[in-house]
Scaffold this motif. Structure first.
Motif, PDB file in Angstrom:
ATOM      1  N   THR A 374       0.688  -1.289  -0.016  1.00 30.77           N
ATOM      2  CA  THR A 374       0.097   0.108  -0.115  1.00 30.77           C
ATOM      3  C   THR A 374       0.909   1.269   0.034  1.00 30.77           C
ATOM      4  OG1 THR A 374      -1.683  -1.140   1.190  1.00 30.77           O
ATOM      5  CG2 THR A 374      -1.812   1.389   1.168  1.00 30.77           C
ATOM      6  N   GLN A 375       2.010   1.388   0.612  1.00 29.46           N
ATOM      7  CA  GLN A 375       2.864   2.541   1.012  1.00 29.46           C
ATOM      8  C   GLN A 375       3.749   2.465  -0.445  1.00 29.46           C
ATOM      9  OE1 GLN A 375       4.434   3.289   4.721  1.00 29.46           O
ATOM     10  NE2 GLN A 375       3.297   1.648   5.560  1.00 29.46           N
ATOM     11  N   PHE A 376       3.802   3.959  -0.558  1.00 33.22           N
ATOM     12  CA  PHE A 376       4.770   4.005  -1.856  1.00 33.22           C
ATOM     13  C   PHE A 376       6.277   3.850  -1.693  1.00 33.22           C
ATOM     14  CE2 PHE A 376       7.378   7.098  -4.421  1.00 33.22           C
ATOM     15  CZ  PHE A 376       7.039   6.543  -5.602  1.00 33.22           C
ATOM     16  N   PHE A 377       6.821   4.124  -0.296  1.00 32.25           N
ATOM     17  CA  PHE A 377       8.037   3.954  -0.111  1.00 32.25           C
ATOM     18  C   PHE A 377       8.408   2.492  -0.016  1.00 32.25           C
ATOM     19  CE2 PHE A 377       8.713   8.119   2.251  1.00 32.25           C
ATOM     20  CZ  PHE A 377       8.994   8.770   1.098  1.00 32.25           C
ATOM     21  N   ALA A 378       7.356   1.499   0.401  1.00 32.35           N
ATOM     22  CA  ALA A 378       7.634   0.086   0.589  1.00 32.35           C
ATOM     23  C   ALA A 378       7.832  -0.449  -0.910  1.00 32.35           C
ATOM     24  CB  ALA A 378       6.491  -0.491   1.196  1.00 32.35           C
ATOM     25  N   ASN A 379       6.952  -0.054  -1.819  1.00 35.63           N
ATOM     26  CA  ASN A 379       7.187  -0.401  -3.220  1.00 35.63           C
ATOM     27  C   ASN A 379       8.479   0.028  -3.847  1.00 35.63           C
ATOM     28  OD1 ASN A 379       4.695  -1.684  -3.581  1.00 35.63           O
ATOM     29  ND2 ASN A 379       3.445   0.186  -3.747  1.00 35.63           N
ATOM     30  N   GLN A 380       8.811   1.298  -3.421  1.00 38.51           N
ATOM     31  CA  GLN A 380      10.405   1.837  -3.880  1.00 38.51           C
ATOM     32  C   GLN A 380      11.346   0.865  -3.178  1.00 38.51           C
ATOM     33  OE1 GLN A 380      11.939   4.676  -5.638  1.00 38.51           O
ATOM     34  NE2 GLN A 380      13.263   2.634  -5.667  1.00 38.51           N
ATOM     35  N   PHE A 381      11.127   0.306  -2.196  1.00 35.87           N
ATOM     36  CA  PHE A 381      11.955  -0.617  -1.387  1.00 35.87           C
ATOM     37  C   PHE A 381      11.992  -2.036  -2.184  1.00 35.87           C
ATOM     38  CE2 PHE A 381      13.001  -3.324   2.469  1.00 35.87           C
ATOM     39  CZ  PHE A 381      14.448  -3.205   2.279  1.00 35.87           C
TER      40      PHE A 381
END
Length: 456
Positions: A374-381
């Protein structure tokens, strides 16, 4: 039929006097025996250790069962072996090889982290940690090639290419993109090419909102890469090669200020098509005479209304012919500051088409687009973890240059070298991996094992 209490399957092949029985009775075995090659590459590059050093662990020390380095390695090596989701961790919890990849005892070591633990790990990373990890990935790739080339590269080419990352949920910053006709993210991937080598080395991957223009973040990314590359290769000439989505006045001004060579595609417009009209007529005549596709090359000096000065524009006047179809005009334009002949400049620009193969490897080989958090930063990770796995594979590809897998991409390397049955045996003095005495890529595997530090 095999069950938990009857671990066997019987096949009724011909001849039926001797049925074939498959027994699931081999403990401490794995189907990812070749992953130790990637472990050897990582040990030489120190990539996962350096990446883990960027992550701040906010957990209570007394309650930690899985260290940050172990969690990061579990995800990177899992991605490399074809396990793209955190949910796959449940199937690998007691896999002997995956324990070994984390420096755990493959037999008596504790089970690997569960899917919820990995999910919490991915969602706990902030933007500063992501920034530091991006620097580590770029620095590792550049330093590896600096040592290989001894800092003596003549020319370094930087390619940026956006790609679509379709989304299917309530992810942050997912938007509808009319060009790709889907809800998506729009990551941009940067690669570098040294001298006239064919290999394009991935150095950066930045996740962006689905409605981001191609130019978003391009100047900042190029500025950082140029700074790092100039420090590592002070005598090199730098070229930037971009598709038409990046053509903007600000970017051209930036490239001029950076004093780099560049070739940037540009969309057709009436003024440019008018200047190419005469050459298009010659191309049509040639195509009509030969009955084949015809290309001619020319150049002009051109400035759009928003440009501060005129720039050299190379155009390709092409008439395309396909059997059973009418001839089709296909004029193409690129903006450049190179002084080479028009045909040579355009052929150099066409070399960026191979970046699509790098994107295919990231998408289809390592599933970079599995951005389901859900979180953008997690997807960037997740994107950075995928890039880390790709860096390991690209180094393995380079070591395989003189083998039967010289031209193999990620999926093929995994099928041939990583997905290898192994039985793990441990004694008081050593851990022994029992691999097949014969399989099609044995000589290549041995060559790579020696290349990543194994001794005969």
């Amino acid at each position: 039929m095999a069950t938990a209490c009857i671990p066997q399957v019987t096949f009724g092949f011909e001849p039926k006097d001797k049925p074939v029985v498959a027994l699931f009775d081999m403990p401490h075995a794995s189907s990812d025996g070749g992953a130790v090659l990637l472990k050897g590459v990582d040990t030489q590059l120190q990539l996962t250790k350096r990446l883990a050093g960027c992550v701040t662990d906010g957990r209570q020390p007394g309650k930690i069962q899985h260290q940050t380095l172990e969690l990061l390695r579990q995800r990177v090596f899992g991605l490399a072996c074809g396990y793209a989701d955190c949910n796959d961790a449940a199937r690998l919890a007691d896999d002997a090889i995956h324990k070994l990849l984390l420096d755990r005892d493959p037999i008596a070591g504790p089970a690997l982290a569960s899917p919820p633990t990995l999910s919490r790990f991915e969602n706990a990373v902030g933007w500063q940690e992501l920034r530091d990890m991006a620097h580590v990935l770029a620095d590792t790739v550049i330093e590896t090639h600096r040592r290989r080339l001894r800092g003596r590269a003549t020319r370094i080419t930087i390619d940026l290419d956006p790609t679509d990352d379709p989304t299917h949920g309530q992810q942050e910053f997912t938007f509808f993109n009319g060009h790709y006709d889907t809800w998506c993210y729009l990551p941009v991937v940067a690669t570098v090419t040294f001298n006239d080598e064919a290999a394009q080395c991935a150095v950066a991957a930045v996740l962006r909102p689905g409605n981001a223009p191609a130019t978003r973040g391009a100047r900042g990314l190029l500025r950082r890469l140029l700074g790092k590359l100039r420090a590592a290769f002070p005598r090199a000439t730098f070229r930037v090669r971009l598709d038409g989505g990046f053509a903007s006045p600000k970017l051209f001004t930036f490239l001029d200020q950076q004093q780099v060579e560049y070739v940037v595609a540009m969309a057709n417009n009436r003024r440019l098509e008018k200047r190419a009209r005469r050459l298009m007529g010659q191309a049509r005549k040639r195509s009509k005479t030969t009955g084949q596709t015809a290309q001619l090359y020319g150049e002009t000096r051109y400035a759009a209304r928003t440009w501060k000065r005129k720039r050299r524009v190379i155009f390709k006047a092409e008439v395309v012919r396909h059997p059973g179809r009418d001839p089709k005009n296909n004029p193409r334009f690129v903006v450049t500051n190179l002084t080479d002949k028009p045909e040579a400049v355009y052929e150099f620009y066409c070399g960026r088409g191979d970046v699509e193969n790098r994107l295919k490897e990231l998408h289809h080989g390592l599933e970079m687009d599995r951005t389901r958090c859900t979180q953008f930063f997690a997807n960037q990770f997740r994107v950075l973890l995928t890039l880390a796995a790709y860096v390991l594979f690209q180094e393995l590809q380079r070591r395989a240059a003189k083998t039967a897998c010289a031209d193999a991409q990620v999926t093929t390397l995994r099928e041939r070298l990583i997905k290898l049955a192994v039985w793990v045996q441990r004694s008081a003095r050593r851990i022994v991996l029992h691999l097949p005495v014969s399989f099609p890529w044995l000589s290549t595997w041995r060559h790579l094992a020696r290349a990543v530090g194994a001794s005969p």
